[in-house]
Every structure is written in C-alpha cells, then in structure tokens.
Design a protein around this motif. Structure first.
Motif, PDB file in Angstrom:
ATOM      1  N   ILE A  63     -25.517  11.452 -15.582  1.00  0.00           N
ATOM      2  CA  ILE A  63     -24.558  12.095 -16.470  1.00  0.00           C
ATOM      3  C   ILE A  63     -23.170  11.948 -15.836  1.00  0.00           C
ATOM      4  CG2 ILE A  63     -26.209  13.766 -17.409  1.00  0.00           C
ATOM      5  CD1 ILE A  63     -25.081  15.841 -15.513  1.00  0.00           C
ATOM      6  N   PRO A  64     -22.080  12.194 -16.570  1.00  0.00           N
ATOM      7  CA  PRO A  64     -20.751  12.106 -15.958  1.00  0.00           C
ATOM      8  C   PRO A  64     -20.581  13.104 -14.815  1.00  0.00           C
ATOM      9  CG  PRO A  64     -20.582  12.101 -18.354  1.00  0.00           C
ATOM     10  CD  PRO A  64     -22.011  12.416 -18.028  1.00  0.00           C
ATOM     11  N   LEU A  65     -19.732  12.756 -13.872  1.00  0.00           N
ATOM     12  CA  LEU A  65     -19.456  13.629 -12.744  1.00  0.00           C
ATOM     13  C   LEU A  65     -18.784  14.913 -13.206  1.00  0.00           C
ATOM     14  CD1 LEU A  65     -18.135  11.002 -10.192  1.00  0.00           C
ATOM     15  CD2 LEU A  65     -20.209  12.376  -9.932  1.00  0.00           C
ATOM     16  N   THR A  66     -19.072  16.008 -12.506  1.00  0.00           N
ATOM     17  CA  THR A  66     -18.540  17.307 -12.900  1.00  0.00           C
ATOM     18  C   THR A  66     -17.658  17.942 -11.838  1.00  0.00           C
ATOM     19  OG1 THR A  66     -20.505  18.438 -12.025  1.00  0.00           O
ATOM     20  CG2 THR A  66     -20.553  17.758 -14.344  1.00  0.00           C
ATOM     21  N   GLY A  67     -17.752  17.516 -10.597  1.00  0.00           N
ATOM     22  CA  GLY A  67     -16.917  18.082  -9.552  1.00  0.00           C
ATOM     23  C   GLY A  67     -17.400  19.417  -9.018  1.00  0.00           C
ATOM     24  N   MET A  68     -18.643  19.801  -9.285  1.00  0.00           N
ATOM     25  CA  MET A  68     -19.182  21.052  -8.779  1.00  0.00           C
ATOM     26  C   MET A  68     -19.752  20.858  -7.377  1.00  0.00           C
ATOM     27  SD  MET A  68     -21.079  22.464 -12.208  1.00  0.00           S
ATOM     28  CE  MET A  68     -21.416  24.065 -11.462  1.00  0.00           C
ATOM     29  N   ALA A  69     -20.038  21.973  -6.696  1.00  0.00           N
ATOM     30  CA  ALA A  69     -20.551  21.936  -5.330  1.00  0.00           C
ATOM     31  C   ALA A  69     -22.055  22.183  -5.335  1.00  0.00           C
ATOM     32  CB  ALA A  69     -19.855  22.979  -4.462  1.00  0.00           C
ATOM     33  N   MET A  70     -22.786  21.359  -4.588  1.00  0.00           N
ATOM     34  CA  MET A  70     -24.234  21.539  -4.461  1.00  0.00           C
ATOM     35  C   MET A  70     -24.518  22.863  -3.756  1.00  0.00           C
ATOM     36  SD  MET A  70     -26.750  19.609  -5.452  1.00  0.00           S
ATOM     37  CE  MET A  70     -28.519  19.361  -5.253  1.00  0.00           C
ATOM     38  N   PRO A  71     -25.326  23.747  -4.337  1.00  0.00           N
ATOM     39  CA  PRO A  71     -25.556  25.066  -3.740  1.00  0.00           C
ATOM     40  C   PRO A  71     -25.997  24.981  -2.282  1.00  0.00           C
ATOM     41  CG  PRO A  71     -26.517  24.971  -5.925  1.00  0.00           C
ATOM     42  CD  PRO A  71     -26.060  23.577  -5.596  1.00  0.00           C
ATOM     43  N   PHE A  72     -25.272  25.678  -1.401  1.00  0.00           N
ATOM     44  CA  PHE A  72     -25.530  25.810   0.031  1.00  0.00           C
ATOM     45  C   PHE A  72     -25.241  24.531   0.821  1.00  0.00           C
ATOM     46  CE2 PHE A  72     -28.416  29.171  -1.624  1.00  0.00           C
ATOM     47  CZ  PHE A  72     -27.865  30.247  -0.948  1.00  0.00           C
ATOM     48  N   LEU A  73     -25.411  23.354   0.236  1.00  0.00           N
ATOM     49  CA  LEU A  73     -25.267  22.110   0.988  1.00  0.00           C
ATOM     50  C   LEU A  73     -23.817  21.687   1.134  1.00  0.00           C
ATOM     51  CD1 LEU A  73     -28.107  19.659  -0.155  1.00  0.00           C
ATOM     52  CD2 LEU A  73     -27.959  20.974   1.954  1.00  0.00           C
ATOM     53  N   ALA A  74     -23.059  21.720   0.061  1.00  0.00           N
ATOM     54  CA  ALA A  74     -21.737  21.105   0.030  1.00  0.00           C
ATOM     55  C   ALA A  74     -20.679  21.997   0.655  1.00  0.00           C
ATOM     56  CB  ALA A  74     -21.359  20.769  -1.407  1.00  0.00           C
ATOM     57  N   GLN A  75     -19.586  21.350   1.078  1.00  0.00           N
ATOM     58  CA  GLN A  75     -18.435  22.086   1.571  1.00  0.00           C
ATOM     59  C   GLN A  75     -17.824  22.877   0.425  1.00  0.00           C
ATOM     60  OE1 GLN A  75     -15.259  19.522   2.749  1.00  0.00           O
ATOM     61  NE2 GLN A  75     -13.832  21.178   3.187  1.00  0.00           N
TER      62      GLN A  75
END
Length: 459
Positions: A404-416
């Motif tokens: 799907i198109p990119l959304t710019g959200m943060a992966m829960p717990f993993l991402a900065q």
C-alpha cells in the motif's frame, strides 16, 4: 466413603495469577535484547560494546519496575502482555543503536531510551492509579474534545517531511495525534456501547448484504468526513486510515453488522482516491507506490521504497546478521518509517516472521481480554486499543513492503519516535488493567469454590 457434612465449607478457590510466568518471560525478553545488542558490537567491531552491561541493567530495571506494578496492582492480568512489550521495545533499541553506528552525528538510541523510560513511567502510573477502566466512560465527550484539539493544533505548525503532524517548540517536538488515538478509542467505546442497539438496526437488503438505514448512517459519515479533513489539512495518510479504520472496526464489533464494514470500506476507498489524486504530498506517495523503481529508470538513483524492497530481498531467509546490512541507504527515515526494512535485511524472513508473531500475540491477547468482559464499554475499549496496534502494524508493514502507499507512521515499539513509544506503553497498561478485571474471579465463585466454564477459559 462418608458423605461430607452439609455445613462443610467449600474448598478455597485459588486461580493462578501467573506472575511468576510473567517474570520468567521478562528475564528472557531482557536477555534476548542484551544478546542482540552484544551481537551488533561483535559483528561490527569484533568486540562486545562496553556499555552492554549498562544497557541490560537499564532495560532490566524498567522491566522489573513494571512487573512490580502489575504484581501488586493487577495480579490477575494477562502474563504475556508486559513481556511482549519489553521484548519489542528492547529489539527496537537494538535496531536503532545498530543504525546509529552509520550516523555518528545523529545518535537516536539514547533519546529513544529516555522516551522508553518515560513510557514505562506512564505505564506504572496507569496500572497503579487506574483501579477500574470503567471510570474512563464518564469522560467520553471530554476525551473526544481533547482528541480533536490535539489533531487540529499541528495544522498551525510548519510541515515536517511534507506532513503537518508535529509540534516543534525549540528543540522539543512531539506528535499529538499519537495521544489522540487513545482518547478516540475511549470515546468510540463509550458512544458505541451506549448506542449499539440503535446502530444495529438495519435497513434494506441488497443482494446478500444487509446495509444500515440512512437514519443511523450519520455517525459514520461524520467520522469519514473528519478523517478526510485531517488527511487534507495535515497531509497525513496514516493518521486518517488509523482514525477511520478504528471507528469501523469498533462499530462492527458493537453491532455485528457486516453492512458497516462494506460502507466503511467504500467510503475509505472513495476518500483515499480523491485525496490521493489531488493532494500533492499524498499523490507523490501514491506514484512512488505504483512505480517504486521509476527514479532508477530516470537515472536519479533508488528512492526510499526501492531501497526498502532491496533490503528485504537481501535479507533472504536468515538475514545478513545484525550490524551487517545496508538499510541505512534508505536515508533519514531508516530509524523511523523504514526500521522494519532493517529487521527484514539483518534478521531475514525468519526474524521478521517472529516479530510479526509477537505483534499478533499482543493483539490477540488484547482481543481475548475484551471478549472475556461482561461490560460493553470494557469489551469495546480493549478491542479498540488492540486494533490500534493491529492497524499500525498493517499500515506500516504494508507501506515499506510496497503493498500500500507509504503513510509515515512509526512501527509500535520498534521505530524511533518518543510520542509513539509512550503512547504504546499506555495502551499496554490499559490492556493489562482490563485483562486483570477479565481474569479476576467473581465473588460468587469465591463463595462456592466452583469455577464456571467462562472463568476457566479466562485462565
């Protein structure tokens, strides 16, 4: 055999609290994270990082404090929720530290550790002071008012990477939409639990699909319009999808009517098509999704999505090993939006599958806690909070994998992302508080010493 006397008291009922299981799993989660931290140093410098003991002690202390709060304030809580959160948070710190080695002037792991500490502090506050989740039902309209304010305020601040979802004051920045999603879950749960009978009333049947009547279609249309406004004004596809998807899921759970799912998907598709066609920032992401290798063909080099796909391909089944990948080529978003690509490249398909299974188990235990409750508000709140995590994982993983198109959200717990990690710890705290009430024995069971089949299933 002599029959028992009629006045013989029933045997004492003791349901397992499973706090020992939780502690054992927490030890394993901390050890896995410490091993990953050491493995990065061995792979890059042939030596264990000098601060590995401090990292392990810090993560272990946070896990222990959270465990003590659960042990004394929520003794019947699900024993898997906290260890999964600690493991995901620990793995996120390891991946961010690994990417920090490629950017000596941009160290994100220390800041992420501070945010993780703040998140655990909020976790402890919620578990200790929120004795009953049903108290939140009283503040439904206050919650939605606060959520709308948090979502609107970033519109008046400058855009960051094309989206107006941040508030920056000096060197401090946070994303208020992360906190708004919890407040919206509280409002949706309260509203739907109070009006589920009216919403369940259906109109005409088209083919095999039972659609809602126009009279009760108003709420979902209003939510749809609001999500589109957020998407247009903030240029944020992820928040809009999460916002609208959360409402549709909770509406379906409250009414059991598949017509709501059909209407929700139709409205979401129409809104995404219109905005994706005319809003420049969202349209550019749609173009990148449709042809991620266009920049390569034009001689401009690989874009972020193309580099992400290359990273997943390079990982293969077992991965290159922690510290030995090249996902930093993705660019500035490698530690946030695309951190899953680092996991895919360096841990391989097997490691990526393990991470997805952790998320699946976390969401499933949240659903289980909600289904075990008798009050509609708690059931909807638990399912809503778990659905927030599920939607985020789906939207982010789908974006970085080109589904799907990119959304710019943060992966829960993993991402900065400080706002994201704090919010996710609050979600886990609420799920623990709900699961404690769901697994706690009822007074009639304590009096008779007999465990009903439903209570038995809760164990």
């Amino acid at each position: 055999m002599t029959a028992p006397r009629p006045d013989t008291p029933p045997p004492e009922l003791r349901l397992p609290k499973r706090r020992g299981v939780e502690l054992s799993l927490l030890v394993g989660a901390v050890l896995i994270s410490v091993f990953g931290y050491a493995d990065v140093g061995l792979a890059r410098d042939d030596a264990v990082p000098p601060d590995v003991a401090g990292y392990g002690a810090g993560l272990g202390l946070l896990a222990l404090l959270a465990h003590l709060a659960v042990r004394f304030r929520a003794p019947f809580a699900d024993p898997l929720l906290l260890p999964i959160a600690v493991l995901l948070n620990g793995l996120g710190l390891v991946l961010i530290y690994r990417l920090d080695l490629e950017t000596p002037k941009d160290q994100a792991a220390p800041t992420q550790l501070i945010w993780s500490t703040l998140g655990v502090a909020f976790f402890i506050v919620v578990v200790v002071f929120l004795r009953d989740h049903r108290v939140l039902q009283r503040y439904a309209y206050l919650s939605v008012a606060a959520a709308l304010v948090l979502m609107i305020v970033p519109i008046f601040f400058p855009a960051v990477n094309g989206a107006k979802i941040w508030i920056r004051i000096g060197g401090f920045s946070f994303q208020p939409g992360e906190f708004a999603k919890i407040l919206l879950a509280v409002f949706f749960a309260a509203y739907l639990s109070a009006n589920r009978n009216a919403l369940a009333y259906t109109g005409r049947k088209i083919w095999k699909l039972q659609l809602p009547t126009g009279r009760v279609l108003g709420p979902i249309v209003a939510i749809w319009l609001l999500s589109v406004c957020v998407l247009v004004l903030e240029r944020d596809l992820g928040t809009s999808l999460l916002f609208f998807g959360l409402f549709v899921i909770m509406l379906y759970v409250a009414t059991g009517r598949t017509g709501w799912i059909a209407v929700g998907l139709l409205l979401a598709a129409v809104g995404a098509f219109v905005v994706g066609s005319f809003e420049p920032h969202v349209h550019s992401r749609v173009k990148d999704w449709l042809d991620p290798f266009a920049t390569i063909a034009a001689g401009q080099g690989a874009g972020q999505l193309a580099q992400s796909l290359f990273a997943f391909a390079a990982g293969g089944m077992l991965g290159t090993g922690l510290g030995l990948g090249h996902s930093i080529l993705i660019g500035f978003a490698a530690k946030s939006d695309f951190i899953l690509a680092t996991a895919g490249e360096e841990l391989g398909l097997s490691g990526l599958t393990a991470i997805f299974l952790l998320y699946t188990l976390l969401v499933a235990r949240g659903y289980r806690a909600g289904l075990a409750l008798r009050d509609p508000f708690g059931r909807l709140l638990s399912i809503g909070l778990a659905s927030i995590l599920a939607l985020q994982v789906f939207v982010i993983a789908g974006g970085v994998m080109g589904l799907i198109p990119l959304t710019g959200m943060a992966m829960p717990f993993l991402a900065q992302g400080g706002s994201s990690v704090v919010t996710n710890w609050i979600i886990v705290a609420l799920l623990i508080r709900i699961s404690d009430l769901a697994r706690r024995p009822h007074p009639d069971q304590v009096e008779t010493g007999v465990v009903a089949p439903v209570a038995e299933d809760r164990k």
